[in-house]
Design an enzyme around this catalytic site. Structure first.
Site, PDB file in Angstrom:
ATOM      1  N   HIS A  17       5.122   6.185   0.741  1.00 10.66           N
ATOM      2  CA  HIS A  17       5.166   6.039  -0.724  1.00 10.66           C
ATOM      3  C   HIS A  17       5.676   7.330  -1.380  1.00 10.66           C
ATOM      4  CE1 HIS A  17       1.567   3.145  -0.136  1.00 10.66           C
ATOM      5  NE2 HIS A  17       2.553   2.382  -0.577  1.00 10.66           N
ATOM      6  N   LYS A  41      -5.649  -9.306  -2.967  1.00 11.02           N
ATOM      7  CA  LYS A  41      -5.879  -9.019  -1.552  1.00 11.02           C
ATOM      8  C   LYS A  41      -7.064  -8.077  -1.441  1.00 11.02           C
ATOM      9  CE  LYS A  41      -1.973  -5.718  -1.235  1.00 11.02           C
ATOM     10  NZ  LYS A  41      -0.716  -5.412  -0.560  1.00 11.02           N
ATOM     11  N   ARG A  90      11.370  -1.351   4.015  1.00 12.52           N
ATOM     12  CA  ARG A  90      11.203  -0.910   5.401  1.00 12.52           C
ATOM     13  C   ARG A  90      11.824  -1.959   6.315  1.00 12.52           C
ATOM     14  NH1 ARG A  90       4.952  -0.627   4.585  1.00 12.52           N
ATOM     15  NH2 ARG A  90       5.695  -2.284   3.248  1.00 12.52           N
ATOM     16  N   SER A 128       0.177   1.238   4.397  1.00 11.81           N
ATOM     17  CA  SER A 128      -1.225   1.566   4.130  1.00 11.81           C
ATOM     18  C   SER A 128      -2.123   0.867   5.146  1.00 11.81           C
ATOM     19  CB  SER A 128      -1.613   1.119   2.715  1.00 11.81           C
ATOM     20  OG  SER A 128      -0.888   1.829   1.747  1.00 11.81           O
TER      21      SER A 128
END
Ligand code: ADP
Length: 175
Positions: A17, A41, A90, A128
C-alpha cells in the site's frame, strides 16, 4: 490543485500500500488515503486502529492525509474534490475486480477517473491477508509492513487469542 484519493480497507496497511501511495503522491498535489470503515468482510482491526496505523506511516509526508469514510467511494472522492481514484494492481485477479469497480464508479461519477498503478515486483504477492496469516503463525513479517504495524499485529493477535483465527482467514488474494 490536483487531488486523488486512495481508498482501501488497510487491515492493516502494508509496504505494498505504501509503495502505491508514494507513487500516487508524486503524481498529484494532494493524496487522501481513505480507510473504508465498514466493508462487508471480517476484519482484524477496528476502523480507528486502521486509521491510526496508516496515519503513523504518513505523518511526515507533506501532501498525504489519512481519513476514514463510509458509503460510496465516488461520493467521498467528490467531497474531497478529487479527480482520480487510485488503486493498485497485483495479480491478474485484481484486474477483473478493479475493472468492474472502475466501470461502476465511472457510471456513478464520470468526472472521477480511476488510475491503477502496477505493483512493484517485491510486493507482487503482498496482501494484508497474507501478512495477517503469517503473523498469526509467528512468521517474520518485518520486510512486509512497517515496525509499528508488526507490533500492532502481535498485540492484536495475542489479545484476540482463538478469535484471531476467524478474523484473518484468507478468502481470496484480493483481501
Ligand atoms: P480493498 O478491500 O479496497 O481491496 P485493500 O486494503 O486490500 O482494500 O487494498 C487497497 C488497494 O491497494 C487495492 O487497490 C489493492 O489492489 C492495493 N494493494 C494492496 N496490496 C498491494 C500490493 N502489494 N501492490 C499493489 N497494490 C496493492
Amino acid at each position: 490543485m490536483s487531488t486523488a484519493v486512495f481508498p482501501g480497507t488497510f487491515d492493516p496497511i502494508t509496504n505494498g500500500h505504501i509503495d502505491i501511495a508514494q507513487r500516487a503522491a508524486a503524481l498529484f498535489d494532494h493524496l487522501v488515503v481513505a480507510v473504508y470503515a465498514h466493508p462487508i468482510k471480517t476484519l482484524l482491526f477496528t476502523p480507528d486502529e486502521r486509521l491510526k496505523l496508516a496515519q503513523e506511516v504518513f505523518k511526515d509526508w507533506p501532501n498525504v492525509t489519512v481519513e476514514t469514510y463510509d458509503g460510496l467511494t465516488v461520493d467521498m472522492a467528490r467531497k474531497k474534490g478529487a479527480k482520480a481514484i487510485i488503486r493498485g494492481l497485483r495479480v491478474v485477479g485484481d484486474f477483473e475486480f478493479e475493472f468492474q469497480m472502475a466501470l461502476m464508479n465511472r457510471t456513478l461519477a464520470p468526472e472521477v477517473e480511476s488510475v491503477c498503478l502496477l505493483t512493484t515486483k517485491e510486493y507482487y504477492f503482498l496482501s494484508s491477508s497474507i501478512v495477517k496469516e503469517v503473523a498469526k503463525l509467528n512468521g517474520n513479517i518485518s520486510e512486509l509492513v512497517p515496525p509499528h504495524v508488526v507490533t500492532a499485529l502481535d498485540e492484536k493477535i495475542r489479545e484476540l487469542g482463538e478469535e484471531a483465527e476467524d478474523r484473518i482467514k484468507i478468502i481470496t488474494m484480493r483481501d
